[in-house]
Design a protein around this motif. Structure first.
Motif, PDB file in Angstrom:
ATOM      1  N   GLU A   1       0.742  -1.265   0.092  1.00 15.99           N
ATOM      2  CA  GLU A   1      -0.209   0.020  -0.068  1.00 15.99           C
ATOM      3  C   GLU A   1       0.795   1.203   0.108  1.00 15.99           C
ATOM      4  O   GLU A   1       0.680   2.314  -0.650  1.00 15.99           O
ATOM      5  N   LEU A   2       1.958   1.208   0.573  1.00 15.57           N
ATOM      6  CA  LEU A   2       2.984   2.358   0.494  1.00 15.57           C
ATOM      7  C   LEU A   2       3.716   2.513  -0.502  1.00 15.57           C
ATOM      8  O   LEU A   2       3.743   3.830  -1.052  1.00 15.57           O
ATOM      9  N   ARG A   3       4.020   1.334  -1.187  1.00 17.26           N
ATOM     10  CA  ARG A   3       4.532   1.509  -2.552  1.00 17.26           C
ATOM     11  C   ARG A   3       3.647   2.150  -3.448  1.00 17.26           C
ATOM     12  O   ARG A   3       3.931   2.904  -4.336  1.00 17.26           O
ATOM     13  N   ALA A   4       2.468   1.609  -3.450  1.00 20.56           N
ATOM     14  CA  ALA A   4       1.423   2.087  -4.219  1.00 20.56           C
ATOM     15  C   ALA A   4       1.170   3.825  -4.388  1.00 20.56           C
ATOM     16  O   ALA A   4       1.211   4.475  -5.145  1.00 20.56           O
ATOM     17  N   HIS A   5       1.133   4.246  -2.954  1.00 24.16           N
ATOM     18  CA  HIS A   5       1.008   5.488  -2.552  1.00 24.16           C
ATOM     19  C   HIS A   5       2.362   6.410  -3.124  1.00 24.16           C
ATOM     20  O   HIS A   5       2.011   7.400  -3.868  1.00 24.16           O
ATOM     21  N   LEU A   6       3.587   5.803  -3.322  1.00 27.48           N
ATOM     22  CA  LEU A   6       4.651   6.500  -3.522  1.00 27.48           C
ATOM     23  C   LEU A   6       4.451   6.511  -5.093  1.00 27.48           C
ATOM     24  O   LEU A   6       4.943   7.738  -5.714  1.00 27.48           O
ATOM     25  N   HIS A   7       4.006   5.637  -5.802  1.00 29.02           N
ATOM     26  CA  HIS A   7       3.995   5.772  -7.249  1.00 29.02           C
ATOM     27  C   HIS A   7       2.891   6.561  -7.498  1.00 29.02           C
ATOM     28  O   HIS A   7       3.128   7.534  -8.483  1.00 29.02           O
TER      29      HIS A   7
END
Length: 655
Positions: free
Chosen positions: A337-343
């Motif tokens: 979820e954090l990786r998705a937010h960073l993208h």
């Protein structure tokens, strides 16, 4: 030159009666007067001796804005609070503070008014917080309103304190002053007029304009703070046009954080950095992030800190560095979820600042792919909704380039994307979920406006946001925004309710001491009157708006009102009014207005679809080259190639 001669030079700058020749032309009666001198390479001993010698000046009142120091975490408004306290203690006993004075001082520090409690945390304003830390959005309007109130109080207090004398504000360690306090000083100097005879003398330990190294590849390192401070003082140099006097060779000196800069615990540390970001105190955020990164555990904690560094980069105009910071965060992050937010953030930054739609859409698709590995359905739905919202923005911008028939078809696809995103966001009652739903609803109304379905957009806006009207928690800030949005849509729909809605928005903004929104709304009222053939009412509003824009020292707003006013004059055969407006612009003496006489646009610009979310003239940060809101509903054929942002630009992409 000896130390004694240096001290005498500073004393003369502080106490001299005559203007300093700092680039200000005193021949024009209505001109803004900015007198400023910066001394660089000033030692602590020299600073003390010069101040001691200058306090006895009979020609000028000398006020010291103290508080900056080499060891400092740059707490927000630290120097502004000390200056306000000095003036409050010096005012005559019978001086009464207005409601506006109290509002501004309470924003700085309730203790200035003898009230208990600390200054409220910027993180308490959930809508502003999520706009800043979850998106690429400055959202500084509310703090700009308060800074304006503080500067007006300071100007009034200095006038009352000085009497017939001129005023010098001396700022020791000027190059170490916190960014929010510098915004207050900048606003104070711009609000001065010829009768005030205000002067700011900055005594710099180093040289804030000294060349610095380029930002390195490691996000969070000290050279980011270096570049941030250099950008800030270069902007102030352009704003103030100071006389810069180097006493001894010096480089840029940066503040150094003390031993207790951050609390214990990852969450509390993260909140402290985020609060500095939300307060637009980017230098403090860089300092604190640097400290936190030294001890941060590898993985998601470090990634979150790097994310905040990237948002600081984006806000000060370092777009490439911002993208690099987000990429560095991705190298650390583990949680899908954090990786998705960073993208998502990388895609939004590329969309809003680079205007590279293919690269942005790729980031959104990468983010959606990351969520395939998620085991947290609630957070995955939340991040997927944001990513679909980002893809909808890209699709809207692509549709804007198409022929009308194809554009309509594509915009219906955008509408379906927004609806799909909203369906993912129906769960959750905490502030972050509420903010997401409101953002999606506002964007849906915007797509309806792009489709030309103005009546449907009005109905949708009423259904989505009308429920908040009259509620105490929303009435002050929200209702002018609501009424303005409806009024512009009603005008586009050809409804007779447009003017009453806009007039009500103007009344509400005026009641809450919001000079910035009131000026923008007044322009809309004047423009709509002009469009409806109500020339006399249009002239009245545009004249008042031109004066308001000048009181705000907003040159682009002045030009906008002047263009519409000249159009009204030409349509009604008032040639004297047309000439008077052009002469008025010259008499301001502002460099952006003095030469605009024959270059006014042939037709005034329509009112923006939304009110601005930030005020560049107070923020002192770069402005995006393109106002995406205006572009999406306007008549431009294509997104222009990115170029250098104007130092006087007042546009804001607030989607």
């Amino acid at each position: 030159m000896s130390g004694t001669e240096h001290a005498q030079l500073i004393k003369n700058a502080i106490g001299s009666r005559e203007p300093l020749g700092s680039g200000t032309d005193h021949r024009t009666p209505r001109q803004v007067v900015r007198e400023a001198v910066w001394f660089t390479g000033v030692s602590d001993q020299l600073c003390s001796s010069a101040l001691s010698a200058s306090r006895s000046s009979q020609d000028r009142l000398v006020v010291v804005a103290d508080g900056a120091g080499k060891v400092s975490e740059l707490p927000s408004f630290d120097v502004a609070v000390r200056l306000s306290r000095t003036l409050l203690e010096s005012l005559p006993a019978h001086t009464e503070l207005t409601d506006q004075d109290r509002e501004g001082l309470r924003f700085l520090d309730p203790g200035l008014l003898g009230e208990s409690g600390a200054r409220p945390s910027a993180l308490d304003a959930h809508a502003v917080t999520y706009a800043i830390v979850r998106r690429i959005s400055r959202e500084s309007l509310q703090s700009a309103i308060k800074i304006d109130l503080v500067a007006m109080f300071l100007a009034k207090a200095l006038r009352a304190f000085a009497g017939d004398r001129a005023v010098t504000i001396v700022v020791p360690k000027f190059d170490l002053v916190d960014r929010p306090s510098l915004r207050v000083l900048n606003r104070l100097l711009w609000l001065a007029d010829r009768n005030d005879r205000f002067r700011v003398v900055g005594l710099c330990s180093g040289d804030p304009l000294a060349p610095s190294a380029e930002i390195g590849s490691e996000p969070g390192t000290a050279n980011r703070l270096t570049r941030s401070r250099q950008r800030l003082f270069e902007r102030l140099r352009l704003e103030w046009k100071p006389k810069v006097i180097g006493l001894t060779p010096a480089g840029l000196i940066l503040p150094v954080a003390g031993g207790a800069a951050l609390p214990d615990g990852d969450a509390r540390r993260m909140d402290t950095v985020a609060e500095a970001l939300v307060e637009h105190n980017y230098d403090r955020a860089y300092m604190l992030a640097e400290i936190a990164l030294r001890d941060a555990r590898p993985g998601d904690t470090k990634a979150d800190l790097l994310r905040l560094v990237g948002l600081c980069d984006a806000n000060i105009g370092e777009v490439d560095s911002g993208v690099e910071s987000l990429q560095a965060a991705l190298r650390e992050a583990h949680r899908p979820e954090l990786r998705a937010h960073l993208h998502y953030l990388a895609g939004l930054l590329i969309t809003k600042r680079r205007y590279d739609l293919d690269a942005a859409d790729e980031q959104y698709r990468f983010g959606l792919a990351e969520l395939e590995a998620s085991e947290d359905e609630t957070d995955a739905r939340f991040e997927r909704a944001w990513l679909l919202n980002g893809r909808a923005l890209v699709a809207s911008l692509r549709a804007r380039r198409l022929a009308p028939e194809e554009r309509e078809e594509r915009l219906h696809e955008v509408m379906r994307q927004e609806v799909a995103a909203f369906q993912l966001a129906t769960r959750g009652s905490d502030p972050r979920h509420v903010y997401l739903r409101h953002n999606l609803l506002a964007n849906t109304a915007f797509v309806l406006e792009m489709l030309g379905q103005f009546d449907e957009a009005i109905r949708f806006w009423h259904r989505a946001f009308g429920q908040f009207l009259g509620k105490s928690g929303h009435a002050g800030a929200f209702e002018p925004i609501y009424r303005y949005r409806v009024g512009v849509l009603e005008w586009k729909a050809g409804r007779q309710e447009a003017l009453p809605s806009l007039r009500e928005a103007l009344h509400l903004a005026t009641l809450r001491h919001d000079r910035f929104q009131a000026e923008r709304i007044r322009y809309a009222v004047g423009y709509v009157c002009l469009d409806l053939g109500l020339i006399e009412e249009a002239v009245g509003h545009l004249r008042a708006g031109l004066s308001q824009a000048w009181e705000l020292r907003d040159p682009l707003a002045c030009i906008q009102h002047a263009t519409a006013l000249c159009t009204a004059a030409q349509r009604s055969g008032k040639t004297r009014l047309d000439r008077a407006v052009r002469r008025w612009l010259r008499l301001t003496g502002h460099h952006a207005l003095a030469e605009v006489d024959g270059e006014l646009e042939p037709a005034p610009a329509p009112p923006a679809p939304k009110l601005p979310a930030y005020i560049p003239g107070i923020d002192l940060e770069p402005t995006p080259n393109i106002n995406l809101n205006v572009y999406l509903v306007g008549n431009h054929d294509a997104i222009a190639e990115p170029g250098p942002a104007s130092a006087v630009s007042s546009g804001a992409a607030a989607r």
